[in-house]
Design a protein around this motif. Structure first.
Motif, PDB file in Angstrom:
ATOM      1  N   HIS A  74      51.352  14.082   5.244  1.00  0.00           N
ATOM      2  CA  HIS A  74      51.123  15.526   5.276  1.00  0.00           C
ATOM      3  C   HIS A  74      50.183  15.928   4.140  1.00  0.00           C
ATOM      4  O   HIS A  74      50.431  15.657   2.975  1.00  0.00           O
ATOM      5  CB  HIS A  74      52.446  16.260   5.119  1.00  0.00           C
ATOM      6  CG  HIS A  74      52.288  17.748   5.057  1.00  0.00           C
ATOM      7  ND1 HIS A  74      52.018  18.513   6.162  1.00  0.00           N
ATOM      8  CD2 HIS A  74      52.340  18.597   4.016  1.00  0.00           C
ATOM      9  CE1 HIS A  74      51.938  19.787   5.806  1.00  0.00           C
ATOM     10  NE2 HIS A  74      52.121  19.858   4.514  1.00  0.00           N
ATOM     11  N   ILE A  75      49.068  16.553   4.466  1.00  0.00           N
ATOM     12  CA  ILE A  75      48.102  17.010   3.482  1.00  0.00           C
ATOM     13  C   ILE A  75      47.863  18.492   3.709  1.00  0.00           C
ATOM     14  O   ILE A  75      47.636  18.944   4.834  1.00  0.00           O
ATOM     15  CB  ILE A  75      46.772  16.239   3.602  1.00  0.00           C
ATOM     16  CG1 ILE A  75      46.994  14.744   3.313  1.00  0.00           C
ATOM     17  CG2 ILE A  75      45.739  16.815   2.658  1.00  0.00           C
ATOM     18  CD1 ILE A  75      47.462  14.430   1.917  1.00  0.00           C
ATOM     19  N   VAL A  76      47.878  19.270   2.644  1.00  0.00           N
ATOM     20  CA  VAL A  76      47.714  20.713   2.753  1.00  0.00           C
ATOM     21  C   VAL A  76      46.285  21.071   3.137  1.00  0.00           C
ATOM     22  O   VAL A  76      46.053  21.940   3.957  1.00  0.00           O
ATOM     23  CB  VAL A  76      48.122  21.395   1.437  1.00  0.00           C
ATOM     24  CG1 VAL A  76      47.825  22.886   1.492  1.00  0.00           C
ATOM     25  CG2 VAL A  76      49.603  21.181   1.185  1.00  0.00           C
ATOM     26  N   ALA A 104      41.006  30.689  -1.361  1.00  0.00           N
ATOM     27  CA  ALA A 104      41.994  30.583  -2.432  1.00  0.00           C
ATOM     28  C   ALA A 104      41.686  29.339  -3.242  1.00  0.00           C
ATOM     29  O   ALA A 104      41.172  28.342  -2.722  1.00  0.00           O
ATOM     30  CB  ALA A 104      43.407  30.518  -1.867  1.00  0.00           C
ATOM     31  N   THR A 105      42.012  29.382  -4.527  1.00  0.00           N
ATOM     32  CA  THR A 105      41.790  28.250  -5.415  1.00  0.00           C
ATOM     33  C   THR A 105      43.025  28.024  -6.280  1.00  0.00           C
ATOM     34  O   THR A 105      43.749  28.969  -6.602  1.00  0.00           O
ATOM     35  CB  THR A 105      40.573  28.494  -6.324  1.00  0.00           C
ATOM     36  OG1 THR A 105      40.660  29.823  -6.895  1.00  0.00           O
ATOM     37  CG2 THR A 105      39.283  28.381  -5.557  1.00  0.00           C
ATOM     38  N   GLY A 106      43.247  26.771  -6.649  1.00  0.00           N
ATOM     39  CA  GLY A 106      44.385  26.479  -7.506  1.00  0.00           C
ATOM     40  C   GLY A 106      44.571  24.983  -7.714  1.00  0.00           C
ATOM     41  O   GLY A 106      43.853  24.158  -7.146  1.00  0.00           O
ATOM     42  N   TRP A 107      45.561  24.664  -8.531  1.00  0.00           N
ATOM     43  CA  TRP A 107      45.894  23.274  -8.833  1.00  0.00           C
ATOM     44  C   TRP A 107      47.232  22.881  -8.213  1.00  0.00           C
ATOM     45  O   TRP A 107      47.900  21.955  -8.659  1.00  0.00           O
ATOM     46  CB  TRP A 107      45.951  23.059 -10.345  1.00  0.00           C
ATOM     47  CG  TRP A 107      44.627  23.126 -11.040  1.00  0.00           C
ATOM     48  CD1 TRP A 107      43.719  22.121 -11.170  1.00  0.00           C
ATOM     49  CD2 TRP A 107      44.058  24.261 -11.725  1.00  0.00           C
ATOM     50  NE1 TRP A 107      42.624  22.547 -11.884  1.00  0.00           N
ATOM     51  CE2 TRP A 107      42.806  23.854 -12.236  1.00  0.00           C
ATOM     52  CE3 TRP A 107      44.491  25.574 -11.945  1.00  0.00           C
ATOM     53  CZ2 TRP A 107      41.972  24.720 -12.957  1.00  0.00           C
ATOM     54  CZ3 TRP A 107      43.673  26.430 -12.668  1.00  0.00           C
ATOM     55  CH2 TRP A 107      42.426  26.005 -13.163  1.00  0.00           C
ATOM     56  N   GLY A 108      47.621  23.576  -7.158  1.00  0.00           N
ATOM     57  CA  GLY A 108      48.908  23.296  -6.528  1.00  0.00           C
ATOM     58  C   GLY A 108      48.904  21.980  -5.764  1.00  0.00           C
ATOM     59  O   GLY A 108      47.870  21.335  -5.562  1.00  0.00           O
ATOM     60  N   GLY A 149      39.819  24.215  -3.643  1.00  0.00           N
ATOM     61  CA  GLY A 149      39.517  25.460  -2.956  1.00  0.00           C
ATOM     62  C   GLY A 149      39.693  25.301  -1.462  1.00  0.00           C
ATOM     63  O   GLY A 149      39.515  24.204  -0.912  1.00  0.00           O
ATOM     64  N   ILE A 150      40.063  26.373  -0.782  1.00  0.00           N
ATOM     65  CA  ILE A 150      40.288  26.316   0.654  1.00  0.00           C
ATOM     66  C   ILE A 150      40.008  27.676   1.270  1.00  0.00           C
ATOM     67  O   ILE A 150      40.194  28.718   0.616  1.00  0.00           O
ATOM     68  CB  ILE A 150      41.737  25.882   0.963  1.00  0.00           C
ATOM     69  CG1 ILE A 150      41.919  25.546   2.441  1.00  0.00           C
ATOM     70  CG2 ILE A 150      42.729  26.944   0.526  1.00  0.00           C
ATOM     71  CD1 ILE A 150      43.242  24.894   2.760  1.00  0.00           C
ATOM     72  N   GLY A 162      47.517  26.231   4.232  1.00  0.00           N
ATOM     73  CA  GLY A 162      47.399  25.436   3.034  1.00  0.00           C
ATOM     74  C   GLY A 162      47.682  25.973   1.662  1.00  0.00           C
ATOM     75  O   GLY A 162      46.940  25.681   0.740  1.00  0.00           O
ATOM     76  N   ILE A 163      48.738  26.748   1.470  1.00  0.00           N
ATOM     77  CA  ILE A 163      49.155  27.102   0.116  1.00  0.00           C
ATOM     78  C   ILE A 163      50.447  26.345  -0.177  1.00  0.00           C
ATOM     79  O   ILE A 163      51.333  26.273   0.665  1.00  0.00           O
ATOM     80  CB  ILE A 163      49.392  28.613  -0.028  1.00  0.00           C
ATOM     81  CG1 ILE A 163      48.083  29.369   0.253  1.00  0.00           C
ATOM     82  CG2 ILE A 163      49.897  28.956  -1.408  1.00  0.00           C
ATOM     83  CD1 ILE A 163      46.959  29.066  -0.702  1.00  0.00           C
TER      84      ILE A 163
END
Length: 252
Positions: A25-27, A149-153, A171-172, A200-201
């Motif tokens: 599973h990949i976001v 959206a951007t982040g290091w999650g 980023g996505i 994808g969050i």
């Protein structure tokens, strides 16, 4: 089940609780350089990244309210909070101490309603191509609009269910959906001042900026435990007056 997505915690007791939908599973999303999202900030508790935030000005950061407390609702001590800016790498960046904070009145940790907070930094940021404010949006995004959206999650799960946590900013693009879509997915009411979006969050993306045309439209609040459903973000447009009033209060 809807959960807050602040957990960028790597302790084994939390990892074992996450069950992916499949082994691979990949976001989604891809690495993005910080100059493409210079408003991006990393919120840290005791030096460890816990959430994202958005740079509004040299001294103001906007993030999610649940990022400022433990899972039981106990608030973090202000002197344990800091913000890192200016780096694509999660472990780098220039760090600034948080001096003051305001969460939306009567916000509770068990809800995504009004999940927003404003921070004031101890010292002003030095603005550059990699550290730059983002404007607040003037309208609520309609379903079908494409946001980013951007982040290091978390970006996915290993075969042992442990988190895959990126070192570099991801980023996505997401599509804004109707609130009814999120309500049907979660079988639970969604606050009216929210934004429902796919895909994808995931864990660690709380407080992340939801952006359209380089304007801040939302603050990421929650997703489901497998990170395979729509996310809920707090709408900046609906809470814009409160945001600006809180910034004024912190600036006095």
């Amino acid at each position: 089940m809807l959960i807050h997505s602040l957990l960028l915690l790597l302790a084994a007791q939390f990892l074992s609780a996450v069950v992916p939908t499949s082994e691979n599973h990949i976001v989604g999303g891809e690495r993005i350089e910080i100059d493409k999202a210079p408003w991006q900030a990393s919120l840290r508790h005791e030096g460890v990244h816990i959430c994202s935030g958005s740079i509004y000005s040299k001294t103001i950061i906007i993030t999610a309210a649940h990022c400022l407390c433990f899972e039981n609702g106990t608030k973090y001590r202000i002197n344990n909070l800091s913000v890192s800016v200016g780096s694509t790498a999660r472990s780098n960046g220039t760090v600034f101490q948080v001096q003051a904070k305001i969460s939306y009145p009567n916000y509770t940790i068990d809800s995504s309603e009004n999940d927003i907070a404003v921070l004031r930094l101890e010292k002003p940021l030095v603005l550059s191509d990699t550290v730059h404010p983002i404007a607040l949006v003037n309208k609520h995004p309609a379903p079908g609009t494409i946001a980013s959206a951007t982040g290091w999650g978390v970006t996915g799960f290993n075969s042992d269910s442990s988190f895959i946590v990126p070192e570099f900013l991801q980023g996505i693009n997401l599509e804004v959906l109707s609130l009814e879509y999120c309500e049907n997915f979660y079988e639970d009411p969604v606050p009216e001042n929210s934004i429902c979006a796919m895909p994808g969050i995931c864990d660690g993306d709380s407080g992340a900026p939801l952006v359209i045309d380089r304007e801040l439209v939302g603050v990421v609040s929650a997703s489901n435990s497998n990170c395979n459903g729509p996310s809920i973000s707090t709408s900046v447009f609906y809470l814009k007056d409160w945001i600006l009033q809180s910034i004024d209060a912190l600036s006095q």
